[in-house]
Motif scaffolding. Structure first.
Motif, PDB file in Angstrom:
ATOM      1  N   LEU A 101      16.226   7.358  -7.028  1.00  0.00           N
ATOM      2  CA  LEU A 101      15.677   8.510  -7.741  1.00  0.00           C
ATOM      3  C   LEU A 101      14.333   8.929  -7.156  1.00  0.00           C
ATOM      4  CD1 LEU A 101      16.659   8.124 -11.493  1.00  0.00           C
ATOM      5  CD2 LEU A 101      17.883   9.203  -9.595  1.00  0.00           C
ATOM      6  N   THR A 102      13.565   7.977  -6.630  1.00  0.00           N
ATOM      7  CA  THR A 102      12.324   8.342  -5.937  1.00  0.00           C
ATOM      8  C   THR A 102      12.642   9.207  -4.724  1.00  0.00           C
ATOM      9  OG1 THR A 102      11.112   6.391  -6.682  1.00  0.00           O
ATOM     10  CG2 THR A 102      10.327   7.459  -4.678  1.00  0.00           C
ATOM     11  N   CYS A 103      13.672   8.824  -3.957  1.00  0.00           N
ATOM     12  CA  CYS A 103      14.068   9.641  -2.806  1.00  0.00           C
ATOM     13  C   CYS A 103      14.436  11.048  -3.240  1.00  0.00           C
ATOM     14  CB  CYS A 103      15.270   9.005  -2.095  1.00  0.00           C
ATOM     15  SG  CYS A 103      14.925   7.483  -1.195  1.00  0.00           S
ATOM     16  N   ILE A 104      15.291  11.140  -4.267  1.00  0.00           N
ATOM     17  CA  ILE A 104      15.796  12.444  -4.703  1.00  0.00           C
ATOM     18  C   ILE A 104      14.688  13.294  -5.315  1.00  0.00           C
ATOM     19  CG2 ILE A 104      17.402  13.589  -6.266  1.00  0.00           C
ATOM     20  CD1 ILE A 104      19.225  11.053  -5.890  1.00  0.00           C
ATOM     21  N   LEU A 148      24.223   7.515 -11.347  1.00  0.00           N
ATOM     22  CA  LEU A 148      22.812   7.827 -11.141  1.00  0.00           C
ATOM     23  C   LEU A 148      22.512   9.311 -11.310  1.00  0.00           C
ATOM     24  CD1 LEU A 148      21.920   5.548  -8.096  1.00  0.00           C
ATOM     25  CD2 LEU A 148      20.676   5.607 -10.257  1.00  0.00           C
ATOM     26  N   THR A 149      23.520  10.135 -11.108  1.00  0.00           N
ATOM     27  CA  THR A 149      23.284  11.583 -11.110  1.00  0.00           C
ATOM     28  C   THR A 149      23.924  12.284 -12.314  1.00  0.00           C
ATOM     29  OG1 THR A 149      25.235  11.894  -9.688  1.00  0.00           O
ATOM     30  CG2 THR A 149      23.087  11.675  -8.607  1.00  0.00           C
ATOM     31  N   MET A 150      24.300  11.521 -13.322  1.00  0.00           N
ATOM     32  CA  MET A 150      24.944  12.111 -14.505  1.00  0.00           C
ATOM     33  C   MET A 150      24.074  13.185 -15.161  1.00  0.00           C
ATOM     34  SD  MET A 150      27.999  11.001 -15.099  1.00  0.00           S
ATOM     35  CE  MET A 150      29.130   9.625 -14.821  1.00  0.00           C
ATOM     36  N   GLN A 151      22.751  13.034 -15.087  1.00  0.00           N
ATOM     37  CA  GLN A 151      21.848  13.997 -15.734  1.00  0.00           C
ATOM     38  C   GLN A 151      21.446  15.141 -14.803  1.00  0.00           C
ATOM     39  OE1 GLN A 151      21.431  13.452 -18.983  1.00  0.00           O
ATOM     40  NE2 GLN A 151      22.694  11.634 -18.622  1.00  0.00           N
ATOM     41  N   ALA A 152      21.889  15.089 -13.558  1.00  0.00           N
ATOM     42  CA  ALA A 152      21.529  16.140 -12.605  1.00  0.00           C
ATOM     43  C   ALA A 152      22.376  17.389 -12.861  1.00  0.00           C
ATOM     44  CB  ALA A 152      21.737  15.646 -11.184  1.00  0.00           C
ATOM     45  N   SER A 153      21.897  18.508 -12.353  1.00  0.00           N
ATOM     46  CA  SER A 153      22.651  19.754 -12.493  1.00  0.00           C
ATOM     47  C   SER A 153      23.851  19.743 -11.551  1.00  0.00           C
ATOM     48  CB  SER A 153      21.761  20.947 -12.163  1.00  0.00           C
ATOM     49  OG  SER A 153      21.466  20.978 -10.774  1.00  0.00           O
ATOM     50  N   ALA A 154      24.785  20.652 -11.801  1.00  0.00           N
ATOM     51  CA  ALA A 154      25.962  20.758 -10.934  1.00  0.00           C
ATOM     52  C   ALA A 154      25.551  21.073  -9.499  1.00  0.00           C
ATOM     53  CB  ALA A 154      26.905  21.834 -11.471  1.00  0.00           C
ATOM     54  N   ALA A 155      24.555  21.936  -9.335  1.00  0.00           N
ATOM     55  CA  ALA A 155      24.089  22.300  -7.985  1.00  0.00           C
ATOM     56  C   ALA A 155      23.458  21.101  -7.279  1.00  0.00           C
ATOM     57  CB  ALA A 155      23.094  23.448  -8.074  1.00  0.00           C
ATOM     58  N   GLU A 156      22.697  20.305  -8.022  1.00  0.00           N
ATOM     59  CA  GLU A 156      22.072  19.123  -7.424  1.00  0.00           C
ATOM     60  C   GLU A 156      23.133  18.100  -6.997  1.00  0.00           C
ATOM     61  OE1 GLU A 156      17.761  18.880  -9.706  1.00  0.00           O
ATOM     62  OE2 GLU A 156      19.571  18.258 -10.785  1.00  0.00           O
ATOM     63  N   ARG A 157      24.128  17.912  -7.835  1.00  0.00           N
ATOM     64  CA  ARG A 157      25.180  16.960  -7.482  1.00  0.00           C
ATOM     65  C   ARG A 157      25.983  17.456  -6.283  1.00  0.00           C
ATOM     66  NH1 ARG A 157      28.788  14.624 -11.966  1.00  0.00           N
ATOM     67  NH2 ARG A 157      28.219  12.536 -11.268  1.00  0.00           N
ATOM     68  N   GLN A 158      26.245  18.730  -6.246  1.00  0.00           N
ATOM     69  CA  GLN A 158      26.964  19.287  -5.096  1.00  0.00           C
ATOM     70  C   GLN A 158      26.175  19.033  -3.810  1.00  0.00           C
ATOM     71  OE1 GLN A 158      27.678  23.513  -5.255  1.00  0.00           O
ATOM     72  NE2 GLN A 158      28.927  23.522  -3.419  1.00  0.00           N
ATOM     73  N   ALA A 159      24.856  19.210  -3.868  1.00  0.00           N
ATOM     74  CA  ALA A 159      24.011  18.956  -2.697  1.00  0.00           C
ATOM     75  C   ALA A 159      24.083  17.492  -2.278  1.00  0.00           C
ATOM     76  CB  ALA A 159      22.568  19.354  -3.000  1.00  0.00           C
ATOM     77  N   LEU A 160      23.922  16.597  -3.223  1.00  0.00           N
ATOM     78  CA  LEU A 160      23.850  15.168  -2.926  1.00  0.00           C
ATOM     79  C   LEU A 160      25.160  14.612  -2.385  1.00  0.00           C
ATOM     80  CD1 LEU A 160      21.866  14.179  -6.110  1.00  0.00           C
ATOM     81  CD2 LEU A 160      21.041  13.870  -3.763  1.00  0.00           C
TER      82      LEU A 160
END
Length: 338
Positions: free
Chosen positions: A278-281, A314-326
């Motif tokens: 999460l620090t990286c992201i 780890l990314t359950m709380q991220a937005s759809a756009a953020e998850r698509q990027a990652l």
């Protein structure tokens, strides 16, 4: 130190005892970093990778990372790594119209210590890569504690600051190639200096930036994290630097996943990795981060499915756009896979 002691052994029965079903199995994923290995007592080639990639998660494509595999056995020494690019391009060619498109992008090796003369090797690899060569990696790992360094990838101290090495790095940009960086976290300031000098070349930090928490660093866990985080924040100031989020199943990371009676669950992995990933992201932003399997290296610590499940948790709380990027967009953009 033998090279085998630098890797955790892959134990099929142990892995099978705790392999999870894939969460969100329809989510498209581009694996940003994996290898083929052909070493004494350890074979992990296309068939083995496909078995993992087709084990439940929707791996649509991958980036192949150099691993000293199938070098040419004859001819000029500097050109021998071209054999790996030739081999990978050839064996994965039939998959480029299917799924997963394994090695849709290829990162080869070239000895950048040759300075401007390395251009000959880069051009040969571009010709051998079936239009899929995207960059090079020249391992730069060095530490004052020699037990940390794999003899296969040992580098001299201060390599990234060496003028001749930099003359080699300078060849990448004009050929449209990126630089993959594998080094230990104390070397990150040197990478900052190098990446700043070549702003038109993409630099991709491997494995969250070389987290080392064993040997001489065992009793310095807080200092390691603080120093690492400070260096990553500095690197994030450079827009041409990106991060591969993963690769934390190695011996040097000191998380001891391999010591459990069964493999770690994805919940355990996510909890352990959370501060680092999460620090990286948060530091670089999702558009400059990409998830990687780092298989087969990380296979000594957990099953393929559990690792990707952990990234999803780890990314359950991220937005759809953020998850698509990652999970696919950043790697597709940085390595020009579309």
């Amino acid at each position: 130190m033998s090279t085998t002691s630098n890797y955790l052994p892959v134990r099929a029965e142990w892995l099978a005892s705790g392999t999870e079903a894939a969460l969100e199995p329809e989510m498209p994923i581009v694996d940003a970093h994996h290898h083929f290995y052909e070493r004494a007592g350890w074979t992990y080639l296309l068939d083995e990778y496909l078995e993992d990639a087709r084990s439940g998660h929707n791996i649509t494509a991958s980036v192949y990372m150099q691993a000293l595999t199938r070098y040419r056995q004859a001819g000029p020494e500097p050109l021998r790594p071209v054999g790996e690019v030739e081999y990978v391009a050839d064996v994965t060619a039939p998959l480029q119209m299917g799924k997963p498109q394994v090695a849709k992008g290829i990162v080869g090796h070239a000895d950048l210590r040759r300075g401007a003369a390395v251009r000959e090797v880069l051009e040969a690899e571009l010709a051998a890569g079936d239009g899929r060569l995207r960059g090079v990696r020249h391992l730069a790992t060095w530490d004052a504690d020699p037990t940390l360094v794999n003899p296969l990838s040992a580098a001299p101290r201060g390599l990234l600051l060496d003028p001749t090495y930099r003359a080699g790095v300078a060849q990448l940009g004009s050929l449209g190639l990126s630089y993959d960086a594998w080094l230990f976290f104390p070397q990150l300031p040197e990478l900052f200096d190098l990446a700043k000098a070549y702003p038109d070349t993409p630099f991709i930090i491997n494995h969250c930036g070389g987290v080392v928490r064993i040997a001489s660093y065992t009793d310095q866990r807080k200092e390691v994290f603080d120093t690492w985080a400070r260096s990553m924040r500095e690197l994030a100031q450079l827009p041409n630097v990106f991060v591969k989020v993963g690769g934390l199943g190695m011996r040097i990371n000191g998380f001891d996943f391999e010591k459990g009676e069964r493999p770690p669950t994805s919940i355990q992995l996510a909890q352990t990795w959370k501060p680092w990933m999460l620090t990286c992201i948060e530091t670089f932003g999702a558009n400059r981060c990409m998830f990687e399997s780092n298989f087969p290296v990380d296979k000594g610590s957990y099953p393929f499915s559990n690792g990707w499940n952990a990234f999803k948790r780890l990314t359950m709380q991220a937005s759809a756009a953020e998850r698509q990027a990652l999970f696919r967009a950043t790697v597709t953009n940085v390595y020009r896979l579309s």
